[in-house]
Design a protein around this motif. Structure first.
Motif, PDB file in Angstrom:
ATOM      1  N   LEU A   1      19.279  49.300  41.559  1.00 63.98           N
ATOM      2  CA  LEU A   1      19.761  48.365  40.536  1.00 63.98           C
ATOM      3  C   LEU A   1      20.612  49.049  39.474  1.00 63.98           C
ATOM      4  CD1 LEU A   1      16.714  45.981  39.908  1.00 63.98           C
ATOM      5  CD2 LEU A   1      18.845  45.501  41.138  1.00 63.98           C
ATOM      6  N   GLN A   2      20.230  50.250  39.082  1.00 62.29           N
ATOM      7  CA  GLN A   2      21.006  50.955  38.047  1.00 62.29           C
ATOM      8  C   GLN A   2      22.387  51.342  38.575  1.00 62.29           C
ATOM      9  OE1 GLN A   2      20.189  51.160  34.844  1.00 62.29           O
ATOM     10  NE2 GLN A   2      18.404  49.945  35.445  1.00 62.29           N
ATOM     11  N   ALA A   3      22.455  51.745  39.841  1.00 66.21           N
ATOM     12  CA  ALA A   3      23.753  52.071  40.437  1.00 66.21           C
ATOM     13  C   ALA A   3      24.618  50.828  40.533  1.00 66.21           C
ATOM     14  CB  ALA A   3      23.542  52.683  41.831  1.00 66.21           C
ATOM     15  N   LEU A   4      23.994  49.711  40.873  1.00 63.06           N
ATOM     16  CA  LEU A   4      24.729  48.450  40.972  1.00 63.06           C
ATOM     17  C   LEU A   4      25.241  48.025  39.600  1.00 63.06           C
ATOM     18  CD1 LEU A   4      25.688  45.980  42.540  1.00 63.06           C
ATOM     19  CD2 LEU A   4      23.386  45.005  42.314  1.00 63.06           C
ATOM     20  N   LYS A   5      24.399  48.213  38.574  1.00 63.87           N
ATOM     21  CA  LYS A   5      24.793  47.851  37.215  1.00 63.87           C
ATOM     22  C   LYS A   5      26.044  48.597  36.775  1.00 63.87           C
ATOM     23  CE  LYS A   5      21.487  46.165  33.849  1.00 63.87           C
ATOM     24  NZ  LYS A   5      20.447  46.523  32.854  1.00 63.87           N
ATOM     25  N   LYS A   6      26.077  49.890  37.081  1.00 68.27           N
ATOM     26  CA  LYS A   6      27.213  50.723  36.671  1.00 68.27           C
ATOM     27  C   LYS A   6      28.494  50.347  37.409  1.00 68.27           C
ATOM     28  CE  LYS A   6      24.389  54.747  35.435  1.00 68.27           C
ATOM     29  NZ  LYS A   6      24.041  56.149  35.782  1.00 68.27           N
ATOM     30  N   ALA A   7      28.359  49.769  38.603  1.00 71.81           N
ATOM     31  CA  ALA A   7      29.535  49.452  39.427  1.00 71.81           C
ATOM     32  C   ALA A   7      30.101  48.055  39.161  1.00 71.81           C
ATOM     33  CB  ALA A   7      29.176  49.570  40.905  1.00 71.81           C
ATOM     34  N   LEU A   8      29.413  47.271  38.348  1.00 74.50           N
ATOM     35  CA  LEU A   8      29.841  45.884  38.110  1.00 74.50           C
ATOM     36  C   LEU A   8      31.228  45.801  37.477  1.00 74.50           C
ATOM     37  CD1 LEU A   8      26.528  44.352  36.692  1.00 74.50           C
ATOM     38  CD2 LEU A   8      27.469  44.067  38.987  1.00 74.50           C
ATOM     39  N   PRO A   9      31.977  44.731  37.806  1.00 75.53           N
ATOM     40  CA  PRO A   9      31.684  43.719  38.826  1.00 75.53           C
ATOM     41  C   PRO A   9      31.998  44.238  40.227  1.00 75.53           C
ATOM     42  CG  PRO A   9      33.801  43.245  37.834  1.00 75.53           C
ATOM     43  CD  PRO A   9      33.248  44.447  37.099  1.00 75.53           C
ATOM     44  N   VAL A  10      31.182  43.833  41.194  1.00 77.39           N
ATOM     45  CA  VAL A  10      31.404  44.221  42.589  1.00 77.39           C
ATOM     46  C   VAL A  10      31.933  42.980  43.317  1.00 77.39           C
ATOM     47  CG1 VAL A  10      30.363  45.096  44.707  1.00 77.39           C
ATOM     48  CG2 VAL A  10      29.524  45.885  42.471  1.00 77.39           C
ATOM     49  N   ARG A  11      33.162  43.071  43.782  1.00 82.06           N
ATOM     50  CA  ARG A  11      33.829  41.876  44.319  1.00 82.06           C
ATOM     51  C   ARG A  11      34.011  41.959  45.842  1.00 82.06           C
ATOM     52  NH1 ARG A  11      35.254  39.128  39.830  1.00 82.06           N
ATOM     53  NH2 ARG A  11      35.828  40.315  37.952  1.00 82.06           N
ATOM     54  N   GLY A  12      34.089  40.774  46.434  1.00 84.39           N
ATOM     55  CA  GLY A  12      34.383  40.679  47.859  1.00 84.39           C
ATOM     56  C   GLY A  12      33.243  41.116  48.756  1.00 84.39           C
ATOM     57  N   ILE A  13      32.030  40.590  48.480  1.00 82.67           N
ATOM     58  CA  ILE A  13      30.848  40.937  49.271  1.00 82.67           C
ATOM     59  C   ILE A  13      30.436  39.752  50.143  1.00 82.67           C
ATOM     60  CG2 ILE A  13      28.418  41.616  49.162  1.00 82.67           C
ATOM     61  CD1 ILE A  13      30.373  43.806  48.312  1.00 82.67           C
ATOM     62  N   LEU A  14      30.070  40.022  51.376  1.00 85.75           N
ATOM     63  CA  LEU A  14      29.601  38.976  52.277  1.00 85.75           C
ATOM     64  C   LEU A  14      28.183  38.577  51.901  1.00 85.75           C
ATOM     65  CD1 LEU A  14      30.872  40.417  55.675  1.00 85.75           C
ATOM     66  CD2 LEU A  14      31.763  38.388  54.506  1.00 85.75           C
ATOM     67  N   ALA A  15      27.916  37.268  51.860  1.00 82.19           N
ATOM     68  CA  ALA A  15      26.586  36.774  51.500  1.00 82.19           C
ATOM     69  C   ALA A  15      26.241  35.563  52.356  1.00 82.19           C
ATOM     70  CB  ALA A  15      26.530  36.417  50.016  1.00 82.19           C
ATOM     71  N   THR A  16      24.947  35.266  52.433  1.00 84.16           N
ATOM     72  CA  THR A  16      24.448  34.132  53.208  1.00 84.16           C
ATOM     73  C   THR A  16      23.593  33.239  52.329  1.00 84.16           C
ATOM     74  OG1 THR A  16      24.377  35.504  55.206  1.00 84.16           O
ATOM     75  CG2 THR A  16      23.137  33.441  55.258  1.00 84.16           C
ATOM     76  N   VAL A  17      23.831  31.933  52.366  1.00 80.94           N
ATOM     77  CA  VAL A  17      23.056  30.978  51.572  1.00 80.94           C
ATOM     78  C   VAL A  17      21.622  30.932  52.095  1.00 80.94           C
ATOM     79  CG1 VAL A  17      22.801  28.557  50.892  1.00 80.94           C
ATOM     80  CG2 VAL A  17      25.088  29.587  51.048  1.00 80.94           C
ATOM     81  N   ARG A  18      20.656  31.137  51.197  1.00 82.26           N
ATOM     82  CA  ARG A  18      19.244  31.073  51.572  1.00 82.26           C
ATOM     83  C   ARG A  18      18.563  29.808  51.085  1.00 82.26           C
ATOM     84  NH1 ARG A  18      19.562  33.745  55.786  1.00 82.26           N
ATOM     85  NH2 ARG A  18      19.734  36.020  55.638  1.00 82.26           N
ATOM     86  N   ASN A  19      19.043  29.256  49.965  1.00 83.77           N
ATOM     87  CA  ASN A  19      18.455  28.013  49.461  1.00 83.77           C
ATOM     88  C   ASN A  19      19.436  27.347  48.508  1.00 83.77           C
ATOM     89  OD1 ASN A  19      16.481  26.043  49.288  1.00 83.77           O
ATOM     90  ND2 ASN A  19      15.462  26.998  47.548  1.00 83.77           N
ATOM     91  N   VAL A  20      19.388  26.023  48.462  1.00 84.42           N
ATOM     92  CA  VAL A  20      20.229  25.249  47.549  1.00 84.42           C
ATOM     93  C   VAL A  20      19.308  24.399  46.684  1.00 84.42           C
ATOM     94  CG1 VAL A  20      22.093  23.557  47.328  1.00 84.42           C
ATOM     95  CG2 VAL A  20      22.090  25.172  49.247  1.00 84.42           C
ATOM     96  N   VAL A  21      19.421  24.553  45.372  1.00 78.62           N
ATOM     97  CA  VAL A  21      18.580  23.818  44.433  1.00 78.62           C
ATOM     98  C   VAL A  21      19.466  23.082  43.441  1.00 78.62           C
ATOM     99  CG1 VAL A  21      16.593  25.355  44.669  1.00 78.62           C
ATOM    100  CG2 VAL A  21      18.360  25.909  43.010  1.00 78.62           C
ATOM    101  N   ASP A  22      18.834  22.344  42.521  1.00 79.91           N
ATOM    102  CA  ASP A  22      19.609  21.530  41.578  1.00 79.91           C
ATOM    103  C   ASP A  22      20.602  22.342  40.763  1.00 79.91           C
ATOM    104  OD1 ASP A  22      18.196  19.381  42.438  1.00 79.91           O
ATOM    105  OD2 ASP A  22      16.981  19.139  40.638  1.00 79.91           O
ATOM    106  N   PHE A  23      20.188  23.563  40.375  1.00 83.19           N
ATOM    107  CA  PHE A  23      20.994  24.334  39.429  1.00 83.19           C
ATOM    108  C   PHE A  23      21.920  25.351  40.089  1.00 83.19           C
ATOM    109  CE2 PHE A  23      16.667  25.960  39.736  1.00 83.19           C
ATOM    110  CZ  PHE A  23      16.870  27.255  40.170  1.00 83.19           C
ATOM    111  N   GLY A  24      21.875  25.460  41.409  1.00 77.69           N
ATOM    112  CA  GLY A  24      22.754  26.407  42.072  1.00 77.69           C
ATOM    113  C   GLY A  24      22.255  26.789  43.453  1.00 77.69           C
ATOM    114  N   SER A  25      22.649  27.964  43.899  1.00 76.57           N
ATOM    115  CA  SER A  25      22.290  28.409  45.246  1.00 76.57           C
ATOM    116  C   SER A  25      21.855  29.870  45.217  1.00 76.57           C
ATOM    117  CB  SER A  25      23.487  28.257  46.185  1.00 76.57           C
ATOM    118  OG  SER A  25      23.210  28.796  47.454  1.00 76.57           O
ATOM    119  N   PHE A  26      20.760  30.176  45.922  1.00 73.99           N
ATOM    120  CA  PHE A  26      20.308  31.545  46.074  1.00 73.99           C
ATOM    121  C   PHE A  26      20.918  32.114  47.349  1.00 73.99           C
ATOM    122  CE2 PHE A  26      17.087  29.801  43.277  1.00 73.99           C
ATOM    123  CZ  PHE A  26      16.912  30.830  42.360  1.00 73.99           C
ATOM    124  N   VAL A  27      21.481  33.315  47.247  1.00 78.73           N
ATOM    125  CA  VAL A  27      22.160  33.909  48.400  1.00 78.73           C
ATOM    126  C   VAL A  27      21.658  35.326  48.652  1.00 78.73           C
ATOM    127  CG1 VAL A  27      24.246  32.532  48.052  1.00 78.73           C
ATOM    128  CG2 VAL A  27      24.090  34.798  47.011  1.00 78.73           C
TER     129      VAL A  27
END
Length: 251
Positions: free
Chosen positions: A150-176
């Motif tokens: 997580l700390q390495a990811l934090k330092k690299a933000l923003p990380v763009r152009g990543i492949l993701a898969t939808v796992r759930n869709v709820v009222d307020f958005g989507s978890f991927v």
């Protein structure tokens, strides 16, 4: 822990699971689909915080969950029915503390829960965006393994152009699932022109990782929107800080 707690008779049973508090319940309850339970809405796409509204909508539209026939008008197209739903949403807005957009989202979740409980079987799958580049997987890559910390990811933000898969869709958005240790949340405000209701579980998309909190929450947006990096911990501090009146600020 949830697996060990089975069988669950309702989503509320999650609150009895050790170390799973109200906040985690709020973020995870809609992942659960409980059939033949104590609450029919637990088998739907509707989030628990919208149950009271959902019950009112079911009565207003004379729909029934878990019955055959369903009483849902399937002879008219989805778009034709939405004209009627708008008038219902306006009426509901005067009775409930929800925006019209949120109410329409609950109506649509009920509609799909009744007509096609498995989102993979919907005839109308994706609402095409006017800008087909938003959320496109073209040019995107898998999540780099060296950013799994997580700390390495934090330092690299923003990380763009990543492949993701939808796992759930709820009222307020989507978890991927973007390849990290935790799933990330695409809030509905970070979908751009793409409709939340068009997203399907298992659908692949291109995303940008914008924020990481110290507690492991991940904020994500659709790739192509080019939204800025987020300081999620600073946002949390602002929300928890005591409010100062205008008079106090001028002293």
């Amino acid at each position: 822990k949830i697996i060990k707690a089975r069988p669950l008779r309702s989503r509320k049973d999650l609150l009895d699971v050790s170390s799973l508090g109200p906040k985690i319940f709020e973020n995870s309850a809609a992942f659960m689909r409980i059939n033949d339970g104590n609450e029919a809405l637990d088998a739907s796409l509707v989030h628990p915080e919208s149950y009271e509204l959902a019950r009112w909508i079911l009565r207003e539209l004379k729909w029934k969950l878990g019955t055959n026939p369903t009483n849902v008008d399937e002879f008219h197209s989805h778009d034709e029915q939405k004209i009627k739903w708008i008038s219902v949403a306006k009426k509901a807005k005067s009775k409930f503390d929800f925006t019209e957009e949120r109410i329409l989202s609950v109506i649509e979740h009920l509609y799909f829960s009744i007509t096609s409980p498995d989102p993979r079987l919907r005839q109308k799958t994706v609402v095409e965006s006017k800008n087909t580049k938003i959320g496109s997987t073209s040019g995107c890559t898998s999540f780099p393994s060296h950013l799994s910390d997580l700390q390495a990811l934090k330092k690299a933000l923003p990380v763009r152009g990543i492949l993701a898969t939808v796992r759930n869709v709820v009222d307020f958005g989507s978890f991927v699932d973007f390849g990290g240790e935790n799933n990330g949340l695409i809030h509905r405000s970070k979908l751009g022109p793409v409709s939340l209701q068009s997203l399907l579980v298992g659908q692949e998309m291109g995303v940008d990782i914008l924020g990481v909190s110290n507690t492991g929450r991940i904020s994500i947006a659709l790739h192509g929107l080019n939204l800025p990096m987020e300081d999620m911990d600073a946002k949390r501090k602002d929300k928890s800080a005591p409010k100062v009146s205008k008079r106090q600020r001028t002293r």
